[in-house]
Design a protein around this motif. Structure first.
Motif, PDB file in Angstrom:
ATOM      1  N   ILE A  24      68.847 105.414  66.975  1.00 22.30           N
ATOM      2  CA  ILE A  24      67.842 105.887  66.025  1.00 22.30           C
ATOM      3  C   ILE A  24      67.146 107.064  66.686  1.00 22.30           C
ATOM      4  O   ILE A  24      66.760 106.987  67.854  1.00 22.30           O
ATOM      5  CB  ILE A  24      66.822 104.764  65.712  1.00 22.30           C
ATOM      6  CG1 ILE A  24      67.535 103.486  65.257  1.00 22.30           C
ATOM      7  CG2 ILE A  24      65.815 105.238  64.674  1.00 22.30           C
ATOM      8  CD1 ILE A  24      68.402 103.627  64.027  1.00 22.30           C
ATOM      9  N   GLN A  25      67.005 108.166  65.957  1.00 24.01           N
ATOM     10  CA  GLN A  25      66.475 109.386  66.579  1.00 24.01           C
ATOM     11  C   GLN A  25      65.307 109.980  65.795  1.00 24.01           C
ATOM     12  O   GLN A  25      65.307 110.018  64.560  1.00 24.01           O
ATOM     13  CB  GLN A  25      67.582 110.451  66.692  1.00 24.01           C
ATOM     14  CG  GLN A  25      67.171 111.670  67.505  1.00 24.01           C
ATOM     15  CD  GLN A  25      68.310 112.652  67.696  1.00 24.01           C
ATOM     16  OE1 GLN A  25      68.514 113.556  66.890  1.00 24.01           O
ATOM     17  NE2 GLN A  25      69.079 112.490  68.777  1.00 24.01           N
ATOM     18  N   ASP A  26      64.294 110.434  66.546  1.00 23.67           N
ATOM     19  CA  ASP A  26      63.186 111.237  66.011  1.00 23.67           C
ATOM     20  C   ASP A  26      62.384 110.556  64.903  1.00 23.67           C
ATOM     21  O   ASP A  26      61.829 111.238  64.023  1.00 23.67           O
ATOM     22  CB  ASP A  26      63.705 112.592  65.503  1.00 23.67           C
ATOM     23  CG  ASP A  26      64.229 113.478  66.625  1.00 23.67           C
ATOM     24  OD1 ASP A  26      63.929 113.188  67.795  1.00 23.67           O
ATOM     25  OD2 ASP A  26      64.947 114.446  66.328  1.00 23.67           O
ATOM     26  N   VAL A  27      62.284 109.217  64.934  1.00 18.27           N
ATOM     27  CA  VAL A  27      61.571 108.520  63.851  1.00 18.27           C
ATOM     28  C   VAL A  27      60.052 108.571  64.005  1.00 18.27           C
ATOM     29  O   VAL A  27      59.331 108.049  63.149  1.00 18.27           O
ATOM     30  CB  VAL A  27      62.042 107.056  63.703  1.00 18.27           C
ATOM     31  CG1 VAL A  27      63.382 106.983  63.011  1.00 18.27           C
ATOM     32  CG2 VAL A  27      62.078 106.333  65.042  1.00 18.27           C
ATOM     33  N   GLU A  28      59.569 109.226  65.074  1.00 16.16           N
ATOM     34  CA  GLU A  28      58.117 109.450  65.153  1.00 16.16           C
ATOM     35  C   GLU A  28      57.657 110.449  64.101  1.00 16.16           C
ATOM     36  O   GLU A  28      56.468 110.531  63.785  1.00 16.16           O
ATOM     37  CB  GLU A  28      57.725 109.938  66.557  1.00 16.16           C
ATOM     38  CG  GLU A  28      58.230 111.310  66.958  1.00 16.16           C
ATOM     39  CD  GLU A  28      59.587 111.278  67.650  1.00 16.16           C
ATOM     40  OE1 GLU A  28      59.819 112.114  68.537  1.00 16.16           O
ATOM     41  OE2 GLU A  28      60.416 110.420  67.295  1.00 16.16           O
ATOM     42  N   PHE A  29      58.614 111.200  63.552  1.00 15.91           N
ATOM     43  CA  PHE A  29      58.265 112.263  62.610  1.00 15.91           C
ATOM     44  C   PHE A  29      58.266 111.776  61.155  1.00 15.91           C
ATOM     45  O   PHE A  29      59.187 112.054  60.382  1.00 15.91           O
ATOM     46  CB  PHE A  29      59.210 113.454  62.779  1.00 15.91           C
ATOM     47  CG  PHE A  29      59.143 114.088  64.151  1.00 15.91           C
ATOM     48  CD1 PHE A  29      57.941 114.570  64.650  1.00 15.91           C
ATOM     49  CD2 PHE A  29      60.273 114.189  64.942  1.00 15.91           C
ATOM     50  CE1 PHE A  29      57.868 115.147  65.912  1.00 15.91           C
ATOM     51  CE2 PHE A  29      60.226 114.763  66.204  1.00 15.91           C
ATOM     52  CZ  PHE A  29      59.021 115.245  66.698  1.00 15.91           C
ATOM     53  N   MET A  30      57.242 111.031  60.797  1.00 16.63           N
ATOM     54  CA  MET A  30      57.014 110.687  59.394  1.00 16.63           C
ATOM     55  C   MET A  30      56.170 111.795  58.780  1.00 16.63           C
ATOM     56  O   MET A  30      55.093 112.125  59.293  1.00 16.63           O
ATOM     57  CB  MET A  30      56.297 109.337  59.277  1.00 16.63           C
ATOM     58  CG  MET A  30      55.700 109.042  57.894  1.00 16.63           C
ATOM     59  SD  MET A  30      56.829 109.174  56.480  1.00 16.63           S
ATOM     60  CE  MET A  30      57.894 107.768  56.721  1.00 16.63           C
ATOM     61  N   GLN A  31      56.669 112.352  57.705  1.00 14.80           N
ATOM     62  CA  GLN A  31      55.920 113.405  57.026  1.00 14.80           C
ATOM     63  C   GLN A  31      54.929 112.791  56.044  1.00 14.80           C
ATOM     64  O   GLN A  31      55.315 112.026  55.159  1.00 14.80           O
ATOM     65  CB  GLN A  31      56.875 114.344  56.280  1.00 14.80           C
ATOM     66  CG  GLN A  31      56.171 115.555  55.678  1.00 14.80           C
ATOM     67  CD  GLN A  31      57.161 116.527  55.071  1.00 14.80           C
ATOM     68  OE1 GLN A  31      57.663 116.303  53.986  1.00 14.80           O
ATOM     69  NE2 GLN A  31      57.441 117.617  55.768  1.00 14.80           N
ATOM     70  N   PHE A  32      53.676 113.110  56.264  1.00 17.15           N
ATOM     71  CA  PHE A  32      52.625 112.685  55.340  1.00 17.15           C
ATOM     72  C   PHE A  32      52.418 113.815  54.342  1.00 17.15           C
ATOM     73  O   PHE A  32      51.995 114.909  54.718  1.00 17.15           O
ATOM     74  CB  PHE A  32      51.337 112.376  56.099  1.00 17.15           C
ATOM     75  CG  PHE A  32      51.470 111.190  57.017  1.00 17.15           C
ATOM     76  CD1 PHE A  32      51.170 109.911  56.572  1.00 17.15           C
ATOM     77  CD2 PHE A  32      51.933 111.351  58.317  1.00 17.15           C
ATOM     78  CE1 PHE A  32      51.319 108.816  57.410  1.00 17.15           C
ATOM     79  CE2 PHE A  32      52.088 110.262  59.161  1.00 17.15           C
ATOM     80  CZ  PHE A  32      51.781 108.987  58.707  1.00 17.15           C
ATOM     81  N   HIS A  33      52.769 113.559  53.095  1.00 21.32           N
ATOM     82  CA  HIS A  33      52.602 114.607  52.095  1.00 21.32           C
ATOM     83  C   HIS A  33      51.109 114.880  51.937  1.00 21.32           C
ATOM     84  O   HIS A  33      50.318 113.952  51.772  1.00 21.32           O
ATOM     85  CB  HIS A  33      53.204 114.187  50.750  1.00 21.32           C
ATOM     86  CG  HIS A  33      53.436 115.354  49.829  1.00 21.32           C
ATOM     87  ND1 HIS A  33      52.402 116.031  49.226  1.00 21.32           N
ATOM     88  CD2 HIS A  33      54.565 115.988  49.435  1.00 21.32           C
ATOM     89  CE1 HIS A  33      52.895 117.007  48.496  1.00 21.32           C
ATOM     90  NE2 HIS A  33      54.210 117.013  48.612  1.00 21.32           N
ATOM     91  N   PRO A  34      50.718 116.147  52.004  1.00 19.55           N
ATOM     92  CA  PRO A  34      49.277 116.441  51.991  1.00 19.55           C
ATOM     93  C   PRO A  34      48.581 116.154  50.670  1.00 19.55           C
ATOM     94  O   PRO A  34      47.369 115.914  50.649  1.00 19.55           O
ATOM     95  CB  PRO A  34      49.218 117.936  52.321  1.00 19.55           C
ATOM     96  CG  PRO A  34      50.573 118.472  52.015  1.00 19.55           C
ATOM     97  CD  PRO A  34      51.543 117.356  52.214  1.00 19.55           C
ATOM     98  N   THR A  35      49.331 116.150  49.584  1.00 17.93           N
ATOM     99  CA  THR A  35      48.646 116.069  48.285  1.00 17.93           C
ATOM    100  C   THR A  35      49.198 114.971  47.392  1.00 17.93           C
ATOM    101  O   THR A  35      50.016 115.212  46.510  1.00 17.93           O
ATOM    102  CB  THR A  35      48.721 117.433  47.553  1.00 17.93           C
ATOM    103  OG1 THR A  35      50.108 117.832  47.451  1.00 17.93           O
ATOM    104  CG2 THR A  35      47.942 118.507  48.287  1.00 17.93           C
TER     105      THR A  35
END
Length: 542
Positions: free
Chosen positions: A237-248
């Protein structure tokens, strides 16, 4: 949808391709495989294909304007990805864009056409955050829904595609050496029976993980199941720290479901403001309200903390009301249902978990580390998004890499490799009950929001990991007990395992980059590192 979604009892058949998930990635792979004459079985959790694809409003991006270029699209993607994008994967994504759009149109997708006054441009193109050029194709403001509609119609042309609806994935089936995927153990939601389904190739298209956080705009299926299931099989599993929080996301406590206010609204000219009307993005980034999502989400989060307000606002009232309603009919109607007329009032917005940029590690052909196991769509870590996804690259990635998976399956000859189907013991789970585990799931979501949210700290992450390990120990103790397990327990196990992997990834990244903002390491490291995380056994060691 006729008989296509009628429950079918499946004999002990070996399918050519088993597809776990029926969003845009899964359906695209199914159609392409069926065109090659292969037998395909698609699993979907619900009564019909669904998932985040259906909710994608903004669009799908590709270079279609002669004034645009592959170079610009690649640069925009890498800039948004904070230097961590895998450049070869980005090149493949971008250069396959036009022919992928052509394929979708051939399959029946109806994108909003360009106005007739420009003969060189086929489609109406939106501008979104982080893009230097208008390149977002759309179908009004319900692009995902339109693509899903067309793919579902197309799928009915193929008798070699079978659907199994209301099915949950328990685990992957591997050979004795755990080097090749042979299919999956599937839970029938109507009966609780677990069935082994065998296939020469398995494609994971299970979607994202936004539901692991308390505040999210993602549908219920986006709960991180695929990450946990793949990790239990032993793949990276790679790079799962990067959860994108949609700003709006729309701030409307009266609504039962969270709702996304598309990036395209800012591209249209929407301006972010606080309650006093101050345009707080002006001093944050040169693109102001059109800055990349990670920057905007953190700025809104920071401004809410500073002012003590429960939300910020997006203002489009300076635009012609008729144009606004034409561009965003669905968003306009949803805002109106929450008591906000976006043509006259500012839209209240807050950040919410939205898109997983990492996932199951794959190469540029969507292959995992396990033979016969592919992954595409949001569950996969192609490296295209780096540390932060550029708006509207996700739908393109889903289709491009799903089609490449099928192309690779054709090239490798794996469908000619037979195997002996192992004996799988008969099992059953309880589809009702498990209230304790449902409460635990809510606790875990709150924990992820508080300890692994938009802004993080080492202390907070360690506190979160310690609590998740406690949850994990509780789950393992319950799993060892005799008797029938509840589906709520199995789903909580997936959530805990995926959450542990995410928090461990966040702790491993000792820098702030893209979507990872950590107070202890406020600067970006000069080293570019991708972290591979594995589930360790015994599980208490995670």
């Amino acid at each position: 949808m006729g008989n296509a979604f009628k429950h079918q009892h499946l004999e002990a058949t070996v399918y050519d391709i088993l597809i776990l998930g029926a969003g845009i990635a899964g359906l695209s792979a199914a159609i392409k495989a069926a065109e090659h004459g292969h037998s395909v079985l698609i699993l979907t959790k619900g009564a019909k294909p669904d998932g985040s694809s259906n909710y994608a409003q903004g669009g799908i991006c590709s270079v279609t304007d002669p004034k645009d270029s592959f170079k610009l699209h690649q640069e925009d993607t890498c800039e948004a990805g904070a230097g961590l994008c895998k450049k070869n994967a980005v090149k493949i994504l971008v250069e396959n864009g036009p022919k992928t759009i052509d394929q979708l149109v051939k399959w029946g997708v109806k994108f909003t056409p360009a106005e007739s006054n420009d003969a060189n441009i086929r489609f109406d193109l939106h501008l979104e955050g982080g893009h230097s050029h208008r390149r977002i194709l759309h179908a009004a403001d319900l692009t995902g829904k339109e693509i899903m509609r067309a793919l579902l119609v197309k799928i009915h042309e193929f008798p070699n595609i079978t659907f199994l609806e209301n099915a949950l994935i328990a685990d992957l089936i591997l050979n004795k050496n755990k080097t090749r995927a042979l299919g999956a153990k599937v839970i029938h939601q109507k009966t609780g029976e677990i069935e082994a389904i065998f296939a020469k190739v398995t494609i994971m298209a299970t979607g994202g993980a936004g539901r692991l956080w308390f505040h999210t705009i993602d549908p219920p299926d986006a709960c991180g199941d695929g990450i946990a299931i793949a990790a239990r099989a032993g793949t990276a599993i790679q790079d799962v720290e990067f959860m994108q929080f949609h700003p709006t996301s729309l701030y409307a406590p009266s609504l039962k479901k969270a709702f996304l206010i598309s990036e395209a609204v800012r591209g249209y000219g929407g301006i972010l403001k606080n309650s006093k009307g101050e345009e707080f993005m002006n001093g944050v980034h040169p693109l102001r309200s059109l800055a990349p999502r990670d920057i905007v989400a953190r700025a809104i989060h920071r401004e809410m903390k500073r002012t003590g307000e429960p939300c910020m606002f997006l203002d489009v009232t300076a635009h012609n009301p008729k144009d606004t309603k034409t561009h965003f009919p669905h968003i306009y109607a949803k805002c109106l249902s929450a008591g906000v007329d976006m043509t006259k009032e500012w839209i209240p917005v807050v950040p919410a978990a939205h898109y997983m940029c990492g996932g199951v590690l794959v190469d540029t052909w969507s292959k995992t580390q396990i033979e016969g196991l592919y992954a595409s769509g949001e569950v996969a870590a192609t490296g295209v998004h780096g540390a932060n996804r550029l708006a509207s690259n996700s739908l393109l990635e889903s289709v491009v890499f799903a089609l490449r998976a099928v192309e690779n399956i054709e090239k490798t000859g794996i469908l000619k490799k037979s195997f002996r189907t192992p004996t799988i013991k008969s099992e059953k789970v309880k589809m009702t009950g498990g209230e304790h585990w449902k409460k635990r799931t809510v606790e875990a979501k709150k924990l992820m929001w508080e300890k692994c949210g938009i802004v993080r700290s080492v202390a907070g992450l360690n506190e979160g990991l310690a609590k998740l390990r406690e949850f994990n120990s509780e789950v393992e103790a319950e799993m060892k007990k005799p008797g029938t397990k509840t589906v709520a327990l199995l789903e909580f196990r997936n959530a805990v395992e995926s959450s542990i992997l995410i928090v461990k990834s966040a702790l491993a990244r000792k820098e702030s980059r893209g979507l990872q903002s950590i107070l202890d390491y406020p600067k970006m490291s000069p080293k570019l590192v991708h972290h591979n995380i594995y589930l360790k056994y015994p599980l208490e060691n995670n």
